[in-house]
Design a protein around this motif. Structure first.
Motif, short mmCIF file in Angstrom:
data_model
loop_
_atom_site.label_atom_id
_atom_site.label_comp_id
_atom_site.label_asym_id
_atom_site.label_seq_id
_atom_site.Cartn_x
_atom_site.Cartn_y
_atom_site.Cartn_z
N ALA A 60 32.89 29.02 39.34
CA ALA A 60 34.03 29.53 40.12
C ALA A 60 35.32 29.17 39.40
O ALA A 60 35.58 28.01 39.11
N ARG A 61 36.12 30.17 39.09
CA ARG A 61 37.39 29.96 38.40
C ARG A 61 38.58 30.08 39.33
O ARG A 61 39.71 29.79 38.95
N ARG A 62 38.32 30.52 40.56
CA ARG A 62 39.42 30.71 41.51
C ARG A 62 38.96 30.26 42.89
O ARG A 62 37.81 30.42 43.26
N THR A 63 39.91 29.68 43.62
CA THR A 63 39.65 29.27 45.00
C THR A 63 40.60 30.03 45.91
O THR A 63 41.80 30.12 45.64
N VAL A 64 40.03 30.60 46.96
CA VAL A 64 40.82 31.28 47.98
C VAL A 64 40.60 30.52 49.29
O VAL A 64 39.45 30.32 49.71
N THR A 65 41.68 30.07 49.90
CA THR A 65 41.59 29.36 51.17
C THR A 65 41.92 30.33 52.30
O THR A 65 42.92 31.05 52.24
N VAL A 66 41.04 30.36 53.29
CA VAL A 66 41.21 31.25 54.44
C VAL A 66 41.24 30.36 55.69
O VAL A 66 40.34 29.55 55.90
N ALA A 67 42.27 30.53 56.51
CA ALA A 67 42.36 29.82 57.79
C ALA A 67 41.89 30.76 58.89
O ALA A 67 42.12 31.97 58.83
N MET A 68 41.21 30.19 59.87
CA MET A 68 40.80 30.98 61.04
C MET A 68 41.11 30.16 62.27
O MET A 68 40.95 28.94 62.28
N GLY A 69 41.60 30.85 63.31
CA GLY A 69 42.04 30.11 64.48
C GLY A 69 41.65 30.78 65.78
O GLY A 69 41.02 31.84 65.80
N ASP A 70 42.05 30.14 66.86
CA ASP A 70 41.69 30.60 68.18
C ASP A 70 42.46 31.86 68.61
O ASP A 70 42.17 32.44 69.66
N ASP A 71 43.40 32.31 67.79
CA ASP A 71 44.06 33.59 68.05
C ASP A 71 43.18 34.75 67.55
O ASP A 71 43.58 35.90 67.61
N ASP A 77 44.14 37.94 55.92
CA ASP A 77 43.13 38.82 56.49
C ASP A 77 42.70 39.90 55.50
O ASP A 77 41.94 40.80 55.84
N ARG A 78 43.16 39.76 54.25
CA ARG A 78 42.76 40.67 53.17
C ARG A 78 42.57 39.84 51.90
O ARG A 78 43.42 39.02 51.55
N ILE A 79 41.45 40.09 51.24
CA ILE A 79 41.15 39.40 49.99
C ILE A 79 40.76 40.45 48.96
O ILE A 79 40.00 41.37 49.27
N GLU A 80 41.29 40.30 47.75
CA GLU A 80 40.90 41.19 46.66
C GLU A 80 40.37 40.35 45.51
O GLU A 80 40.98 39.34 45.13
N VAL A 81 39.22 40.75 45.00
CA VAL A 81 38.59 40.07 43.86
C VAL A 81 38.19 41.12 42.83
O VAL A 81 38.16 42.32 43.13
N ARG A 82 37.88 40.66 41.63
CA ARG A 82 37.42 41.55 40.58
C ARG A 82 35.91 41.54 40.49
O ARG A 82 35.28 40.50 40.69
N GLU A 83 35.33 42.69 40.19
CA GLU A 83 33.90 42.78 40.00
C GLU A 83 33.47 41.76 38.93
O GLU A 83 34.09 41.66 37.88
N GLY A 84 32.45 40.98 39.24
CA GLY A 84 31.95 39.96 38.32
C GLY A 84 32.57 38.58 38.54
O GLY A 84 32.10 37.60 38.00
N GLU A 85 33.59 38.50 39.36
CA GLU A 85 34.29 37.24 39.60
C GLU A 85 33.50 36.36 40.58
O GLU A 85 32.99 36.84 41.59
N THR A 86 33.41 35.07 40.24
CA THR A 86 32.84 34.08 41.15
C THR A 86 34.00 33.33 41.78
O THR A 86 34.84 32.77 41.07
N VAL A 87 34.04 33.33 43.11
CA VAL A 87 35.16 32.76 43.85
C VAL A 87 34.64 31.69 44.80
O VAL A 87 33.60 31.85 45.45
N ARG A 88 35.39 30.60 44.87
CA ARG A 88 35.13 29.56 45.88
C ARG A 88 36.02 29.89 47.07
O ARG A 88 37.25 29.93 46.96
N LEU A 89 35.39 30.18 48.21
CA LEU A 89 36.13 30.46 49.44
C LEU A 89 36.10 29.20 50.29
O LEU A 89 35.03 28.73 50.67
N VAL A 90 37.27 28.63 50.54
CA VAL A 90 37.38 27.46 51.40
C VAL A 90 37.87 27.97 52.74
O VAL A 90 38.95 28.55 52.86
N ILE A 91 37.03 27.77 53.76
CA ILE A 91 37.29 28.32 55.08
C ILE A 91 37.68 27.18 56.01
O ILE A 91 36.90 26.26 56.23
#
Length: 173
Positions: A60-71, A77-91
């Motif tokens: 994984a060369r990139r980390t995307v942090t996503v927050a989620m809440g009680d709302d 609420d939109r994520i764009e990645v490149r084909e072949g990319e390995t991403v670490r998603l921190v939720i």
């Protein structure tokens, strides 16, 4: 066959009960979703999905942090990645109730959300899912090896129906 080899009625009933219980333990409808974090049971099962395959954390060369809440919203609420990319998603769950982050096609997520309404205690643990208790974080490492438009959603009963859905675009090479 001797009389000693014939099982008693009590033994037969006990064996049947054991089989029924073990069968229930294996059925998705009987497993509990609960408010607990799901522990990794072993190596990640790598199964090709339309939106990619489980990735190796070391790649994984990139980390995307996503927050989620009680709302009932994801940020972003939109994520764009490149084909072949390995991403670490921190939720991160910033709310006070259990939430989850599940990658998938719009059709698969909608169908799974309907199942969750029927079986709200259903347990599932796939490498493209993160079940996150309040105030905690979860991680998904995913290789997006197929281009297209996908989604991520919280499939806990009522959350998806309240609009807890985000867009995921995998841009072709």
């Amino acid at each position: 066959m001797t009389l000693q080899n014939i099982p008693s009625r009590r033994h037969v009933i006990a064996a049947c009960c054991a089989l029924c219980v073990s069968g229930l333990a294996l059925s998705p409808e009987a497993q509990a979703h609960g408010d607990k974090a799901h522990a990794a049971a072993g190596p990640v099962r790598k199964e090709q999905k339309p939106w990619g395959i489980a990735g190796e954390p070391r790649t994984a060369r990139r980390t995307v942090t996503v927050a989620m809440g009680d709302d009932m919203r994801f940020r972003p609420d939109r994520i764009e990645v490149r084909e072949g990319e390995t991403v670490r998603l921190v939720i991160r769950n910033t709310g006070r109730v259990m939430h989850e982050f599940v990658l998938g096609t719009p059709e698969e997520l909608a169908a799974h959300a309907e199942q969750m309404k029927k079986f709200p205690d259903m347990e599932h643990d796939e490498p493209y899912m993160a079940h996150v208790p309040p105030g905690q974080s979860g991680t998904i490492v995913w290789t997006f090896n197929r281009p297209g438009d996908f989604q991520f959603a919280c499939l806990i009963a009522g959350h998806f129906q309240s609009g807890m859905v985000g867009a995921l675009r995998v841009v072709a090479k």
